[in-house]
Scaffold this motif. Structure first.
Motif, PDB file in Angstrom:
ATOM      1  N   GLY A 281       0.867  -1.175   0.048  1.00 49.85           N
ATOM      2  CA  GLY A 281      -0.087   0.047   0.092  1.00 49.85           C
ATOM      3  C   GLY A 281       0.850   1.206  -0.087  1.00 49.85           C
ATOM      4  O   GLY A 281       1.839   1.303  -0.301  1.00 49.85           O
ATOM      5  N   THR A 282       0.229   2.345   0.423  1.00 46.12           N
ATOM      6  CA  THR A 282       1.088   3.625   0.516  1.00 46.12           C
ATOM      7  C   THR A 282       2.155   3.351   1.368  1.00 46.12           C
ATOM      8  O   THR A 282       3.313   3.798   0.978  1.00 46.12           O
ATOM      9  N   PHE A 317       6.702  -0.283   6.648  1.00 47.39           N
ATOM     10  CA  PHE A 317       7.784   0.431   5.911  1.00 47.39           C
ATOM     11  C   PHE A 317       6.948   1.652   5.119  1.00 47.39           C
ATOM     12  O   PHE A 317       6.098   1.572   4.209  1.00 47.39           O
ATOM     13  N   LYS A 318       7.307   2.885   5.448  1.00 46.22           N
ATOM     14  CA  LYS A 318       6.554   4.037   4.981  1.00 46.22           C
ATOM     15  C   LYS A 318       6.921   4.241   3.448  1.00 46.22           C
ATOM     16  O   LYS A 318       5.835   4.646   2.652  1.00 46.22           O
ATOM     17  N   ARG A 324       7.453   3.492  -5.620  1.00 46.88           N
ATOM     18  CA  ARG A 324       7.394   2.678  -6.622  1.00 46.88           C
ATOM     19  C   ARG A 324       6.653   3.267  -7.950  1.00 46.88           C
ATOM     20  O   ARG A 324       7.134   3.504  -8.997  1.00 46.88           O
ATOM     21  N   GLU A 325       5.785   4.107  -7.470  1.00 44.20           N
ATOM     22  CA  GLU A 325       5.300   4.995  -8.287  1.00 44.20           C
ATOM     23  C   GLU A 325       6.097   5.964  -8.804  1.00 44.20           C
ATOM     24  O   GLU A 325       6.074   6.347 -10.191  1.00 44.20           O
ATOM     25  N   MET A 361      11.291   9.808   5.616  1.00 43.27           N
ATOM     26  CA  MET A 361      12.305   9.090   6.766  1.00 43.27           C
ATOM     27  C   MET A 361      11.556   7.666   6.879  1.00 43.27           C
ATOM     28  O   MET A 361      10.250   7.928   7.062  1.00 43.27           O
ATOM     29  N   GLU A 362      12.193   6.754   6.867  1.00 44.17           N
ATOM     30  CA  GLU A 362      11.695   5.427   6.864  1.00 44.17           C
ATOM     31  C   GLU A 362      11.463   5.057   8.445  1.00 44.17           C
ATOM     32  O   GLU A 362      12.159   5.594   9.264  1.00 44.17           O
ATOM     33  N   ILE A 363      10.401   4.083   8.352  1.00 46.33           N
ATOM     34  CA  ILE A 363      10.206   3.514   9.896  1.00 46.33           C
ATOM     35  C   ILE A 363      10.990   2.601  10.203  1.00 46.33           C
ATOM     36  O   ILE A 363      12.077   2.341  11.117  1.00 46.33           O
TER      37      ILE A 363
END
Length: 413
Positions: A281-282, A317-318, A324-325, A361-363
């Protein structure tokens, strides 16, 4: 709010929904929430949820749905949201008049009118205090399954207690969104289930009991406000007479404990030990059934909703579909077909080229930026388009596997 009815063959016989913004415009929410001026505090009005329930049941009634055939009911609620019942509310809930929609009877029942929800990130200081009280982030994770997270209910309760002690004092029960919804059908305070309860930073996931040091670090008298947690598949009791009188439910209809949306996904997809599910998802979410978890600083370990002796691991995972888009737009002219062709034209392993792609910023892990490495482990500024596409996909999936293994997942040979 969504409803689905299934028969004994698991065939869908009815489904419908209420859209908070569109169908309940009087609450003036956006995406069902209020984002406050600090941009950190995010809440939803409790009465909107109750009114949505009234509305969806009325829709079912007017469509001729036969409530008397419903044998059992359960549900899922967004994880980490919390509801605060005012002293004396249990009597109002128990004795609600079937002549009135439920939201009219309950309008004075909440000591906090706008519930903190999963999007809230205003409790950083409470998180630090909880980790300190428990001897560090890793120790808190070892007890409760997760380090302190701002959206987790324990930290939200700590914020309410420190900022509004009077409001906390007036509160006789604290529900999660799931147990709140179950309470509405039960006509009594429904217990919190193990699985949703393990997303609070308060439940000892091994003993399935509240952690006294965590409770004490958040607020006084918290245990009696939470009630005793129960297995996620517990039958809580029969439906409240309110629903038999107003809608024609059978008085024998059973209410089964409600749980969080993530545990419900594991149950609904009928995962078994060793299975892994990934939602693209998002944000990308990965969840799996796990026997021997090793709680870490990243990711979450929750009690398994189907089997109370085992666990589920959850990783978020944010940088998911939006990342990907963006690469699709840059490298494949915005076409998924071209993206897929480019991916197929390169070999697995990408000839040693590797990339980490974090627009925000990733989780898991806490990192940001685009980082590309060639086969000699040298950082490079760019890749050819087809190499970029494979580097993105392989990098995202390797990260999922590595972090799942850190939480105790074993890849079966």
């Amino acid at each position: 709010l969504k409803v689905i009815a299934i028969d004994e063959q698991l065939r869908v016989i009815y489904e419908d929904n209420v859209h908070f913004d569109k169908d309940l415009p009087e609450f003036k929410t956006q995406g069902g929430v209020y984002i406050h001026s600090d941009r950190l505090t995010v809440t939803s009005p409790v009465l909107m949820w109750v009114k949505a329930l009234d509305m969806i049941l009325e829709k079912m009634k007017s469509s001729g749905f036969n409530f008397s055939q419903v044998r059992a009911m359960s549900g899922a609620g967004q994880q980490h949201g919390s509801v605060y019942w005012k002293k004396g509310s249990i009597q109002i809930l128990k004795n609600a008049s079937s002549e009135l929609p439920l939201h009219q009877s309950l309008k004075g029942c909440f000591s906090v009118n706008d519930s903190p929800i999963w999007m809230d990130s205003s409790t950083a200081s409470q998180c630090r205090a909880l980790e300190k009280a428990l001897g560090g982030a890793q120790h808190l994770a070892s007890v409760t399954g997760s380090r302190a997270y701002e959206r987790f209910t324990g930290n939200q309760i700590a914020k309410i207690y420190s900022q509004n002690p009077e409001v906390y004092k007036q509160t006789e029960r604290i529900s999660l969104v799931s147990s709140f919804a179950a309470s509405l059908f039960l006509g009594a305070y429904a217990p919190i289930d193990y699985s949703d309860g393990s997303g609070m930073n308060l439940l000892q996931i091994w003993e399935k009991a509240w952690s006294k040091p965590c409770l004490d670090a958040c607020a006084p008298g918290l245990e009696e406000r939470l009630g005793c947690p129960v297995p996620s598949h517990s039958v809580l009791g029969p439906i409240s007479p309110y629903y038999s009188q107003r809608y024609g439910f059978s008085p024998d209809c059973k209410i089964v404990a409600f749980t969080g949306d993530n545990p419900a996904s594991l149950a609904g997809m009928r995962l078994q030990e060793g299975d892994i599910a990934i939602s693209l998802g998002t944000s990308d979410t990965l969840f799996l059934w796990i026997q021997e978890p090793t709680p870490a600083l990243e990711g979450h370990i929750l009690c398994n909703p189907v089997d109370s002796q085992t666990y589920m691991a959850l990783l978020c995972f944010k940088n998911g579909s939006l990342m990907r888009e963006r690469i699709r737009d840059e490298c494949a002219s915005g076409s998924w077909d071209e993206f897929a062709k480019a991916l197929s034209s390169t070999v697995a392993g990408n000839s040693g080229n590797l990339g980490f792609y974090f627009d925000v910023m990733e989780i898991t892990p806490g990192a940001v930026g685009i980082h590309r490495f060639n086969r000699d482990n040298q950082k490079v500024p760019r890749f050819p388009k087809e190499v970029e596409i494979r580097a993105l996909i392989e990098g995202q999936f390797m990260a999922k596997r590595i972090h799942a293994e850190k939480l105790g997942y074993k890849v079966c040979k």
